[in-house]
Design a protein around this motif. Structure first.
Motif, PDB file in Angstrom:
ATOM      1  N   GLN A  76       0.839  -1.196   0.000  1.00  0.00           N
ATOM      2  CA  GLN A  76       0.000   0.000   0.000  1.00  0.00           C
ATOM      3  C   GLN A  76       0.875   1.248   0.000  1.00  0.00           C
ATOM      4  O   GLN A  76       1.860   1.340   0.734  1.00  0.00           O
ATOM      5  CB  GLN A  76      -0.915   0.009   1.225  1.00  0.00           C
ATOM      6  N   PHE A  77       0.475   2.198  -0.848  1.00  0.00           N
ATOM      7  CA  PHE A  77       1.154   3.493  -0.902  1.00  0.00           C
ATOM      8  C   PHE A  77       0.123   4.592  -0.704  1.00  0.00           C
ATOM      9  O   PHE A  77      -0.945   4.586  -1.320  1.00  0.00           O
ATOM     10  CB  PHE A  77       1.860   3.685  -2.248  1.00  0.00           C
ATOM     11  N   THR A  78       0.445   5.544   0.164  1.00  0.00           N
ATOM     12  CA  THR A  78      -0.438   6.679   0.431  1.00  0.00           C
ATOM     13  C   THR A  78       0.386   7.951   0.467  1.00  0.00           C
ATOM     14  O   THR A  78       1.435   7.998   1.125  1.00  0.00           O
ATOM     15  CB  THR A  78      -1.166   6.512   1.780  1.00  0.00           C
ATOM     16  N   GLN A  79      -0.085   8.962  -0.244  1.00  0.00           N
ATOM     17  CA  GLN A  79       0.540  10.280  -0.186  1.00  0.00           C
ATOM     18  C   GLN A  79      -0.519  11.306   0.228  1.00  0.00           C
ATOM     19  O   GLN A  79      -1.555  11.432  -0.417  1.00  0.00           O
ATOM     20  CB  GLN A  79       1.150  10.672  -1.528  1.00  0.00           C
ATOM     21  N   THR A  80      -0.229  12.032   1.301  1.00  0.00           N
ATOM     22  CA  THR A  80      -1.174  12.995   1.866  1.00  0.00           C
ATOM     23  C   THR A  80      -0.552  14.381   1.852  1.00  0.00           C
ATOM     24  O   THR A  80       0.568  14.566   2.338  1.00  0.00           O
ATOM     25  CB  THR A  80      -1.557  12.612   3.306  1.00  0.00           C
ATOM     26  N   GLN A  81      -1.286  15.331   1.292  1.00  0.00           N
ATOM     27  CA  GLN A  81      -0.854  16.732   1.252  1.00  0.00           C
ATOM     28  C   GLN A  81      -1.903  17.584   1.965  1.00  0.00           C
ATOM     29  O   GLN A  81      -3.084  17.524   1.640  1.00  0.00           O
ATOM     30  CB  GLN A  81      -0.683  17.199  -0.187  1.00  0.00           C
ATOM     31  N   ILE A  82      -1.450  18.391   2.929  1.00  0.00           N
ATOM     32  CA  ILE A  82      -2.353  19.264   3.681  1.00  0.00           C
ATOM     33  C   ILE A  82      -1.865  20.701   3.567  1.00  0.00           C
ATOM     34  O   ILE A  82      -0.675  20.984   3.781  1.00  0.00           O
ATOM     35  CB  ILE A  82      -2.457  18.838   5.151  1.00  0.00           C
ATOM     36  N   THR A  83      -2.796  21.586   3.236  1.00  0.00           N
ATOM     37  CA  THR A  83      -2.491  23.006   3.063  1.00  0.00           C
ATOM     38  C   THR A  83      -3.335  23.831   4.030  1.00  0.00           C
ATOM     39  O   THR A  83      -4.557  23.655   4.093  1.00  0.00           O
ATOM     40  CB  THR A  83      -2.770  23.468   1.626  1.00  0.00           C
ATOM     41  N   ASP A  84      -2.682  24.721   4.774  1.00  0.00           N
ATOM     42  CA  ASP A  84      -3.351  25.655   5.679  1.00  0.00           C
ATOM     43  C   ASP A  84      -3.140  27.072   5.185  1.00  0.00           C
ATOM     44  O   ASP A  84      -2.027  27.435   4.778  1.00  0.00           O
ATOM     45  CB  ASP A  84      -2.790  25.528   7.103  1.00  0.00           C
ATOM     46  N   PHE A  85      -4.202  27.871   5.256  1.00  0.00           N
ATOM     47  CA  PHE A  85      -4.110  29.253   4.800  1.00  0.00           C
ATOM     48  C   PHE A  85      -4.880  30.155   5.756  1.00  0.00           C
ATOM     49  O   PHE A  85      -6.016  29.861   6.133  1.00  0.00           O
ATOM     50  CB  PHE A  85      -4.686  29.390   3.388  1.00  0.00           C
ATOM     51  N   ASP A  86      -4.239  31.273   6.190  1.00  0.00           N
ATOM     52  CA  ASP A  86      -4.868  32.282   7.044  1.00  0.00           C
ATOM     53  C   ASP A  86      -4.581  33.661   6.460  1.00  0.00           C
ATOM     54  O   ASP A  86      -3.445  33.937   6.034  1.00  0.00           O
ATOM     55  CB  ASP A  86      -4.331  32.205   8.476  1.00  0.00           C
ATOM     56  N   PHE A  87      -5.606  34.521   6.490  1.00  0.00           N
ATOM     57  CA  PHE A  87      -5.457  35.865   5.953  1.00  0.00           C
ATOM     58  C   PHE A  87      -6.289  36.848   6.766  1.00  0.00           C
ATOM     59  O   PHE A  87      -7.450  36.591   7.083  1.00  0.00           O
ATOM     60  CB  PHE A  87      -5.900  35.921   4.489  1.00  0.00           C
ATOM     61  N   VAL A  88      -5.669  37.981   7.130  1.00  0.00           N
ATOM     62  CA  VAL A  88      -6.343  39.088   7.810  1.00  0.00           C
ATOM     63  C   VAL A  88      -6.053  40.350   7.002  1.00  0.00           C
ATOM     64  O   VAL A  88      -4.915  40.586   6.587  1.00  0.00           O
ATOM     65  CB  VAL A  88      -5.849  39.252   9.264  1.00  0.00           C
ATOM     66  N   ASP A  89      -7.110  41.168   6.790  1.00  0.00           N
ATOM     67  CA  ASP A  89      -6.909  42.349   5.930  1.00  0.00           C
ATOM     68  C   ASP A  89      -6.430  43.594   6.681  1.00  0.00           C
ATOM     69  O   ASP A  89      -5.857  44.498   6.073  1.00  0.00           O
ATOM     70  CB  ASP A  89      -8.204  42.666   5.169  1.00  0.00           C
ATOM     71  N   ASP A  90      -6.639  43.646   8.020  1.00  0.00           N
ATOM     72  CA  ASP A  90      -6.238  44.849   8.762  1.00  0.00           C
ATOM     73  C   ASP A  90      -5.897  44.485  10.212  1.00  0.00           C
ATOM     74  O   ASP A  90      -6.801  44.187  11.003  1.00  0.00           O
ATOM     75  CB  ASP A  90      -7.359  45.888   8.734  1.00  0.00           C
ATOM     76  N   PRO A  91      -4.619  44.487  10.575  1.00  0.00           N
ATOM     77  CA  PRO A  91      -3.441  44.690   9.718  1.00  0.00           C
ATOM     78  C   PRO A  91      -3.241  43.480   8.806  1.00  0.00           C
ATOM     79  O   PRO A  91      -3.647  42.375   9.146  1.00  0.00           O
ATOM     80  CB  PRO A  91      -2.297  44.828  10.706  1.00  0.00           C
ATOM     81  N   ILE A  92      -2.595  43.686   7.678  1.00  0.00           N
ATOM     82  CA  ILE A  92      -2.459  42.606   6.706  1.00  0.00           C
ATOM     83  C   ILE A  92      -1.572  41.497   7.254  1.00  0.00           C
ATOM     84  O   ILE A  92      -0.447  41.736   7.718  1.00  0.00           O
ATOM     85  CB  ILE A  92      -1.877  43.144   5.383  1.00  0.00           C
ATOM     86  N   TYR A  93      -2.126  40.293   7.253  1.00  0.00           N
ATOM     87  CA  TYR A  93      -1.406  39.104   7.711  1.00  0.00           C
ATOM     88  C   TYR A  93      -1.766  37.955   6.775  1.00  0.00           C
ATOM     89  O   TYR A  93      -2.939  37.718   6.485  1.00  0.00           O
ATOM     90  CB  TYR A  93      -1.797  38.748   9.141  1.00  0.00           C
ATOM     91  N   ARG A  94      -0.746  37.258   6.311  1.00  0.00           N
ATOM     92  CA  ARG A  94      -0.965  36.159   5.377  1.00  0.00           C
ATOM     93  C   ARG A  94       0.005  35.030   5.699  1.00  0.00           C
ATOM     94  O   ARG A  94       1.211  35.249   5.811  1.00  0.00           O
ATOM     95  CB  ARG A  94      -0.766  36.641   3.943  1.00  0.00           C
ATOM     96  N   LEU A  95      -0.548  33.798   5.846  1.00  0.00           N
ATOM     97  CA  LEU A  95       0.282  32.632   6.134  1.00  0.00           C
ATOM     98  C   LEU A  95      -0.276  31.432   5.378  1.00  0.00           C
ATOM     99  O   LEU A  95      -1.461  31.111   5.487  1.00  0.00           O
ATOM    100  CB  LEU A  95       0.299  32.321   7.631  1.00  0.00           C
ATOM    101  N   LYS A  96       0.595  30.788   4.600  1.00  0.00           N
ATOM    102  CA  LYS A  96       0.209  29.587   3.863  1.00  0.00           C
ATOM    103  C   LYS A  96       1.266  28.515   4.082  1.00  0.00           C
ATOM    104  O   LYS A  96       2.451  28.742   3.824  1.00  0.00           O
ATOM    105  CB  LYS A  96       0.055  29.886   2.373  1.00  0.00           C
ATOM    106  N   VAL A  97       0.831  27.353   4.570  1.00  0.00           N
ATOM    107  CA  VAL A  97       1.745  26.257   4.878  1.00  0.00           C
ATOM    108  C   VAL A  97       1.243  24.999   4.159  1.00  0.00           C
ATOM    109  O   VAL A  97       0.064  24.643   4.257  1.00  0.00           O
ATOM    110  CB  VAL A  97       1.826  25.997   6.395  1.00  0.00           C
ATOM    111  N   ARG A  98       2.154  24.347   3.433  1.00  0.00           N
ATOM    112  CA  ARG A  98       1.810  23.117   2.730  1.00  0.00           C
ATOM    113  C   ARG A  98       2.800  22.027   3.130  1.00  0.00           C
ATOM    114  O   ARG A  98       4.012  22.236   3.083  1.00  0.00           O
ATOM    115  CB  ARG A  98       1.816  23.325   1.222  1.00  0.00           C
TER     116      ARG A  98
END
Length: 770
Positions: free
Chosen positions: A435-457
């Motif tokens: 058996q072979f399994t590949q799992t990809q998880i992506t997290d994304f957070d964004f705030v417009d004021d003050p501007i904050y952006r974080l994306k993790v894969r």
């Protein structure tokens, strides 16, 4: 064309038979049509065989509920097929000229283990010798409070399985959290389980005729699910006639069709859609109140004019089955699911009318392929591949802070599995595979004021090699499965060897003894960063192990059981112990002094599950009791304290009655309160923080719920049936407190928040089958 091909062509295109007698001489005669009838029976049990396919070159029929068939054909050979029986070819000379013949079919050896307990709670719930539970919804009775055959609601009726907050998205198997369950649909791993954010299963009951629950001792080709496995599947049999149904209940409208595509192929399609955009029923209102209970949205609705909420969902599923020939079979499965939530605010600011909308979307898209080949009577192979895509997206427009907050959590997984099954001459059965399994998880957070952006894969690949032996005694009084699974997790550079065992022994005539054990691991878990994430409705997000703050989760468990069955009586008892390491405080959903503490720990659960049932011809009743102790071990000031999911005592009573086409069921569920942490009396706030007592040293009030279900079927015509179902959840309207937490409000005083279960919730459905 050569003469023989001409003769064959003319035979197909005309109503005449052509036969070469000798060179230059051909006889031509009218084609004869034969009518044959018969009764199919099991060679061993002598019981009739239902829904078998009887096929000739020009015609095909299926056997009825008595095993009877009648076929009109010009062919002189008939081929008889049925899943579970050897394919049989009958010459027409076999049939009696003056009546119907009886044909006995030999059973085909299958890899399903023997049933040791029939109708565990109600008809269709059976226990296997490997310790698993098989639920057959095509031959199902009735359970209290269930309107339709919801797979994830049904498994909660079994001892040792609960939902601490009444949802199908938080099923707890022997004290484990929901993310520790392996959910499979037609072999596809699923990361979403519920509509209405957990109150209804996403798995269409008419596309999911069977469900299998494994609490311990799982087969070696299963990975993940350190607490248990819930496997759901579509129908495995070809249907030679079109069947369909249309239905409506107080939550959704749905349709289903099983469409034959020739003699060797069939297509099943099903779809559901909520009806909330047309009418808000009492059931919808009860569900909506339950979802927002204990969240910030509840207070916003209470104190803001012009605020409104909308829930919507749909699902669509498909299964195509192609029996290529007697040795090869292909199945393709597809599912698309979506949940939607919209919170609308209409308010006046600076003399201007404003409108804002906060939304939450949850969806799953899954595709799977399964290919099976019978190479010989002793060797069979299976190849399975799937891809599943899960997404959770939220947009929170906070009008008070004048801020936009966006969050996303996506899981993309591909899987490949190859199994080989070999039956040896001495009765030994060997399972090997990769058996072979590949799992990809992506997290994304964004705030417009003050501007904050974080994306993790993050991505993790897992390889598994495994082997298992199945042995049976000559008289089938003992069966054992023993195997090992070897795993390699690339990102963590980790190797694991995991043994699995299930042993079943018949004692005397009416007793059965079993021992189960396993070791497992999983690379995914759900965490809660903040209780307000994703609008506080579905606040859990999937994350991958990283060998730092989120370790690999590992489990060890063992259980032993003794079962007695005689004259409709069943007395069953099981005791178990389970140890799970590598959990994080964030995955447990603390809402006390450890809410924002990051720590790695474990839990240890042990207890007993007891069941007694008496079955009569038309009446059935059962009583189950579970006792569990479940304690955390974290590097906190309390080294060991009760698990958030510890239910020390739980009792379920149910009864069902069947008379002709009427089914009735009623029962109650009681359990001790969930652990909670209270502020210290008269010292509730210290240094601006809530001053809590030791973690989980108190419990909520006891939980009690009484449910009722009724089902009636009637024939509207020869080919059309109508089903009427009615259910009431929590008849007494008991106010069940399922969660409690505290916070300090803007005025600096302590605020208590309580979350309650469903109030009295009726539901009704009407379905036409044709």
């Amino acid at each position: 064309m050569p003469l023989k091909k001409v003769i064959k062509y003319l035979g197909k295109e005309t109503e005449l038979n052509y036969r070469i007698v000798s060179q230059g001489f051909i006889t031509i005669e009218p084609r004869k049509t034969f009518v044959f009838c018969g009764h199919l029976k099991d060679e061993l049990t002598k019981e009739p065989i239902i829904s078998a396919t009887i096929q000739s070159d020009d015609s095909a029929v299926i056997s009825d509920s008595l095993g009877y068939f009648k076929i009109k054909t010009i062919d002189r050979k008939l081929t008889i097929r049925h899943l579970g029986y050897k394919t049989t070819i009958i010459e027409t000379d076999f049939f009696n000229s003056d009546g119907c013949s009886t044909i006995y079919l030999d059973q085909q050896d299958e890899r399903l283990s023997e049933v040791v307990i029939m109708n565990l709670l109600t008809k269709g719930i059976n226990k296997k010798s490997d310790g698993s539970y098989l639920i057959d919804f095509s031959n199902f009775g009735i359970l209290p409070g269930l309107l339709e055959t919801d797979a994830l609601q049904t498994v909660q009726a079994l001892p040792g399985v609960q939902s601490i907050n009444e949802t199908v998205s938080n099923i707890n198997i022997r004290g484990g959290s929901n993310d520790q369950n392996l959910l499979l649909w037609d072999g596809i791993k699923m990361y979403q389980s519920g509509h209405f954010f957990g109150l209804i299963s996403i798995y269409n009951p008419f596309m999911t005729p069977y469900t299998r629950l494994i609490k311990n001792g799982s087969q070696v080709d299963y990975t993940d699910g350190v607490s248990g496995t819930i496997e759901m599947g579509t129908a495995r049999d070809l249907n030679d006639e079109f069947t369909g149904s249309l239905g409506l209940n107080f939550i959704s409208a749905y349709g289903f069709a099983d469409i034959p595509l020739g003699r060797r192929s069939s297509l099943q399609v099903a779809a559901r859609n909520s009806i909330s955009n047309l009418v808000k029923t009492p059931t919808y209102n009860s569900y909506a109140d339950r979802i927002i209970s204990g969240t910030d949205l509840q207070s916003n609705l209470q104190y803001q004019k012009g605020a409104d909420i909308e829930f919507d969902f749909y699902d669509a599923s498909l299964r195509w089955l192609w029996e290529i020939n007697d040795k090869n079979r292909l199945r393709i499965s597809f599912m698309n699911v979506r949940n939607e939530f919209d919170f609308k605010e209409d308010f006046v600011s600076d003399a201007t009318q404003n409108f804002r909308s906060s939304t939450l979307f949850q969806n799953s898209l899954s595709l799977g392929l399964h290919y099976k080949r019978n190479w010989s009577n002793s060797f069979t192979s299976e190849l399975q591949a799937y891809v599943t895509d899960y997404g959770l997206e939220a947009k929170n427009q906070d009008r008070i802070k004048d801020q936009l907050f966006m969050q996303e959590n996506h899981v993309l997984e591909t899987g490949l599995k190859f199994n080989g099954f070999y039956t040896m001459k001495n009765g030994l059965k060997l399972l090997t595979g990769y058996q072979f399994t590949q799992t990809q998880i992506t997290d994304f957070d964004f705030v417009d004021d003050p501007i904050y952006r974080l994306k993790v894969r993050e991505i993790i690949s897992t390889h598994g090699l495994y082997g298992q032996l199945h042995l049976e005694s000559q008289n089938n009084s003992a069966q054992i499965n023993i195997g090992f699974r070897f795993n390699y997790i690339d990102k963590l550079d980790t190797y694991r060897l995991e043994p699995r065992v299930s042993y079943n022994q018949k004692l005397f005539k009416h007793f059965t003894f079993e021992i189960l054990g396993e070791m497992k691991h999983q690379v995914t878990s759900q965490v809660i960063n903040f209780q307000s994430d994703f609008l506080g409705i579905e606040k859990r997000r999937w994350q991958l192990a990283n060998n730092s703050d989120i370790p690999l989760i590992k489990s060890r468990q063992a259980s032993a059981g003794l079962h007695y069955v005689k004259k409709g009586w069943l007395v069953s008892g099981e005791t178990y112990i389970k140890d799970v390491t590598g959990i994080t405080a964030q995955s447990q959903g603390f809402q006390n002094q450890y809410e924002f503490v990051k720590s790695i720990g474990s839990y240890n659960a042990y207890g007993i599950d007891f069941l007694i049932r008496k079955e009569w011809e038309k009446f059935n009743t059962w009583l189950s009791y579970s006792n569990m102790e479940n304690h955390y071990r974290f590097a906190f000031s309390e080294r060991s304290f009760p698990n958030n999911l510890e239910i020390y005592n739980a009792i379920t009573f149910g009864s069902s009655f069947k008379w002709n086409k009427l089914k009735l069921s009623a029962g109650f569920t009681w359990h001790s309160g969930k652990p909670t942490t209270l502020p210290i009396i008269r010292e509730e706030i210290v240094n601006g923080q809530v001053n809590y007592e030791p973690a989980n040293s108190s419990v909520l009030d006891e939980y009690f719920r009484t449910d009722l279900s009724a089902h009636y079927q009637m024939n509207l015509s020869e080919h059309v049936k109508a089903d009427l179902s009615f259910s009431i959840w929590n008849i007494s309207g008991h106010r069940n407190n399922i969660n409690k937490y505290y916070y300090i409000n803007d005025s600096g005083t302590l605020q208590e928040v309580n979350k309650y279960g469903l109030n009295t919730t009726p539901n009704f459905s009407f379905r036409l089958s044709f």
